[in-house]
Design a protein around this motif. Structure first.
Motif, mmCIF file in Angstrom:
data_model
loop_
_atom_site.group_PDB
_atom_site.id
_atom_site.type_symbol
_atom_site.label_atom_id
_atom_site.label_comp_id
_atom_site.label_asym_id
_atom_site.label_seq_id
_atom_site.Cartn_x
_atom_site.Cartn_y
_atom_site.Cartn_z
ATOM 1 N N LEU A 63 38.324 38.975 28.369
ATOM 2 C CA LEU A 63 37.325 37.974 28.756
ATOM 3 C C LEU A 63 37.995 36.735 29.343
ATOM 4 N N SER A 64 39.132 36.346 28.765
ATOM 5 C CA SER A 64 39.849 35.167 29.264
ATOM 6 C C SER A 64 40.387 35.415 30.672
ATOM 7 N N LEU A 65 40.866 36.653 30.936
ATOM 8 C CA LEU A 65 41.364 36.973 32.277
ATOM 9 C C LEU A 65 40.235 36.956 33.307
ATOM 10 N N ASN A 66 39.038 37.272 32.868
ATOM 11 C CA ASN A 66 37.877 37.262 33.766
ATOM 12 C C ASN A 66 37.152 35.917 33.730
ATOM 13 N N PHE A 67 37.874 34.873 33.402
ATOM 14 C CA PHE A 67 37.348 33.510 33.316
ATOM 15 C C PHE A 67 36.652 33.121 34.621
ATOM 16 N N PHE A 68 35.394 32.734 34.505
ATOM 17 C CA PHE A 68 34.570 32.308 35.644
ATOM 18 C C PHE A 68 34.501 33.384 36.725
ATOM 19 N N PHE A 69 34.728 34.641 36.349
ATOM 20 C CA PHE A 69 34.592 35.789 37.251
ATOM 21 C C PHE A 69 35.547 35.720 38.445
ATOM 22 N N VAL A 70 36.627 34.973 38.319
ATOM 23 C CA VAL A 70 37.527 34.795 39.456
ATOM 24 C C VAL A 70 38.173 36.128 39.845
ATOM 25 N N LEU A 71 38.770 36.828 38.865
ATOM 26 C CA LEU A 71 39.424 38.099 39.186
ATOM 27 C C LEU A 71 38.451 39.172 39.653
ATOM 28 N N PRO A 72 37.323 39.366 38.958
ATOM 29 C CA PRO A 72 36.378 40.389 39.456
ATOM 30 C C PRO A 72 35.889 40.112 40.877
ATOM 31 N N LEU A 73 35.614 38.854 41.209
ATOM 32 C CA LEU A 73 35.139 38.522 42.545
ATOM 33 C C LEU A 73 36.252 38.709 43.579
ATOM 34 N N MET A 74 37.491 38.361 43.206
ATOM 35 C CA MET A 74 38.613 38.587 44.123
ATOM 36 C C MET A 74 38.813 40.074 44.371
ATOM 37 N N ASN A 75 38.748 40.873 43.313
ATOM 38 C CA ASN A 75 38.910 42.322 43.476
ATOM 39 C C ASN A 75 37.808 42.924 44.338
ATOM 40 N N SER A 76 36.593 42.365 44.236
ATOM 41 C CA SER A 76 35.458 42.913 44.980
ATOM 42 C C SER A 76 35.596 42.728 46.487
ATOM 43 N N VAL A 77 36.422 41.735 46.893
ATOM 44 C CA VAL A 77 36.635 41.512 48.342
ATOM 45 C C VAL A 77 38.009 42.005 48.778
ATOM 46 N N GLY A 78 38.661 42.795 47.931
ATOM 47 C CA GLY A 78 39.915 43.422 48.313
ATOM 48 C C GLY A 78 41.171 42.664 47.945
ATOM 49 N N ILE A 79 41.048 41.537 47.268
ATOM 50 C CA ILE A 79 42.223 40.774 46.833
ATOM 51 C C ILE A 79 42.603 41.249 45.438
ATOM 52 N N ARG A 80 43.773 41.852 45.302
ATOM 53 C CA ARG A 80 44.154 42.458 44.025
ATOM 54 C C ARG A 80 45.538 41.984 43.577
ATOM 55 N N LEU A 81 45.660 40.684 43.403
ATOM 56 C CA LEU A 81 46.902 40.182 42.815
ATOM 57 C C LEU A 81 47.060 40.708 41.395
ATOM 58 N N ILE A 82 45.940 40.713 40.673
ATOM 59 C CA ILE A 82 45.870 41.299 39.331
ATOM 60 C C ILE A 82 44.543 42.035 39.251
ATOM 61 N N ASP A 83 44.547 43.213 38.677
ATOM 62 C CA ASP A 83 43.292 43.939 38.489
ATOM 63 C C ASP A 83 42.537 43.352 37.301
ATOM 64 N N ALA A 84 41.281 43.031 37.545
ATOM 65 C CA ALA A 84 40.444 42.462 36.490
ATOM 66 C C ALA A 84 40.146 43.518 35.427
ATOM 67 N N PRO A 85 40.244 43.179 34.145
ATOM 68 C CA PRO A 85 39.857 44.116 33.096
ATOM 69 C C PRO A 85 38.376 44.478 33.239
ATOM 70 N N VAL A 86 38.068 45.725 33.032
ATOM 71 C CA VAL A 86 36.676 46.177 33.145
ATOM 72 C C VAL A 86 36.053 46.132 31.758
ATOM 73 N N LEU A 87 35.198 45.142 31.565
ATOM 74 C CA LEU A 87 34.482 44.968 30.307
ATOM 75 C C LEU A 87 32.993 45.086 30.571
ATOM 76 N N HIS A 88 32.228 45.180 29.519
ATOM 77 C CA HIS A 88 30.777 45.249 29.704
ATOM 78 C C HIS A 88 30.298 43.935 30.325
ATOM 79 N N PRO A 89 29.515 43.985 31.394
ATOM 80 C CA PRO A 89 29.072 42.748 32.056
ATOM 81 C C PRO A 89 28.262 41.826 31.159
ATOM 82 N N MET A 90 27.600 42.381 30.147
ATOM 83 C CA MET A 90 26.845 41.529 29.234
ATOM 84 C C MET A 90 27.782 40.655 28.408
ATOM 85 N N SER A 91 28.898 41.198 27.944
ATOM 86 C CA SER A 91 29.864 40.397 27.181
ATOM 87 C C SER A 91 30.544 39.374 28.079
ATOM 88 N N GLU A 92 30.857 39.772 29.337
ATOM 89 C CA GLU A 92 31.450 38.822 30.286
ATOM 90 C C GLU A 92 30.469 37.704 30.628
#
Length: 337
Positions: free
Chosen positions: A128-157
């Motif tokens: 959850l901390s790595l997905n802080f403010f959805f920065v990593l998931p949003l970056m991954n969604s546009v093809g930027i993959r410096l770090i792969d965002a952990p895949v957690l349940h979206p409700m918990s995120e």
């Protein structure tokens, strides 16, 4: 006839000598001479009146300066009745005790206490901390993959980032609180702990700010964090509010390509999540406390709001999240608060 004339001349001579301040005759009685000297020390009436007016002006100016100085401190904040103040402080300190004991120590609340925390809970918290403010998931969604965002349940995120986004907006509110100097510690540290370690630290602040004002108050120099947060209050409000809205949308519709089901399935997961994870259970406590603390703090700091928008903020403050956004956007940062 001669006797009357002589008497009249004597009276005229005495009268003239008695009221002449510039020249004293050597034959004037000593008592009269002392009286003349004492009377001569006083300034004429016009001069005394001028001094009186000047003194009055200085006194009025001093009062205005004193009033201006006191307005910059919490001495100008209306105080609660002493009995009500003590009751509120007792309730807040009791809430703090229950919060720590029930959420951190006792095994009866959902999930694991701190002393028996599981590795799954730790991994979830790290993700959850790595997905802080959805920065990593949003970056991954546009093809930027410096770090792969952990895949957690979206409700918990969504729940995690909703609380963090709301907490972010509390920074300018605390830094502009008119009673903040009754708390003798560092507000920077307090808000930092609040941001990353939940409301364990905000509840004591709410109790301490109810203390009676310190008569030996000394204005504290603004920290860099405070200056940044207050001057950028509008940006903080917009960002924090946007994160909270995105969190709700993410919880309901995020990761649509994953196997997380529809809205109904996610709501069912939320219920099971709250009754099985101590972290999620604690977030619900935080949300409930924010619902109480937000209108309370804003209501006691309405004088920080731009004059023409006070009524708007006064009513919006009861809306969770959006009331705080309204306060930050309408904050008069030109005033010394």
């Amino acid at each position: 006839m001669a006797t009357a004339t002589a008497t009249a001349m004597l009276v005229s001579s005495l009268t003239t000598n008695l009221w002449r301040p510039a020249k004293l005759h050597p034959k004037t009685p000593s008592l009269i001479r002392r009286r003349e000297l004492v009377a001569f020390k006083f300034k004429p009436w016009e001069s005394r009146k001028h001094v009186s007016k000047k003194s009055g002006f200085n006194f009025a100016a001093a009062r205005r300066n004193s009033s201006s100085t006191s307005s910059n401190t919490d001495m100008s904040v209306p105080e609660l009745d002493d009995n009500i103040r003590k009751v509120l402080q007792f309730v807040l300190w009791a809430t703090e005790g229950v919060y720590i004991v029930w959420l951190f120590l006792l095994p009866y609340a959902p999930g694991d206490p701190v002393w028996a925390i599981s590795s799954d809970t730790i991994n979830s918290l790290v993700g959850l901390s790595l997905n802080f403010f959805f920065v990593l998931p949003l970056m991954n969604s546009v093809g930027i993959r410096l770090i792969d965002a952990p895949v957690l349940h979206p409700m918990s995120e969504g729940l995690f980032n909703f609380v963090i986004g709301w907490t972010l907006m509390f920074a300018p509110l605390l830094f502009t609180d008119l009673k903040r100097d009754r708390y003798k510690g560092s507000l920077d540290l307090l808000w930092g702990f609040q941001m990353f370690l939940t409301n364990t630290f905000l509840i004591p602040y709410m109790a301490i700010r109810l203390n009676k004002p310190d008569t030996n108050y000394t204005p504290r120099k603004a920290s860099q964090l405070r200056s940044t947060m207050v001057n950028g209050a509008t940006v903080v409000g917009v960002v924090g509010g946007a994160v909270c809205v995105i969190s709700i949308l993410w919880a309901l519709f995020g990761r649509s390509d994953g196997d997380f089901g529809g809205v109904k399935d996610r709501l069912e997961f939320l219920v099971s999540y709250l009754v099985s994870e101590r972290l999620a259970y604690g977030f619900i406590w935080d949300i409930c406390l924010y619902v109480v603390f937000q209108p309370w703090l804003i209501g006691e700091n309405l004088e920080n709001v731009e004059k023409g928008k006070v009524d708007l903020v006064k009513y919006l403050r009861f809306l969770p999240v959006f009331g705080l956004v309204a306060y930050l956007v309408c904050l008069d940062v030109d005033e010394e608060v």
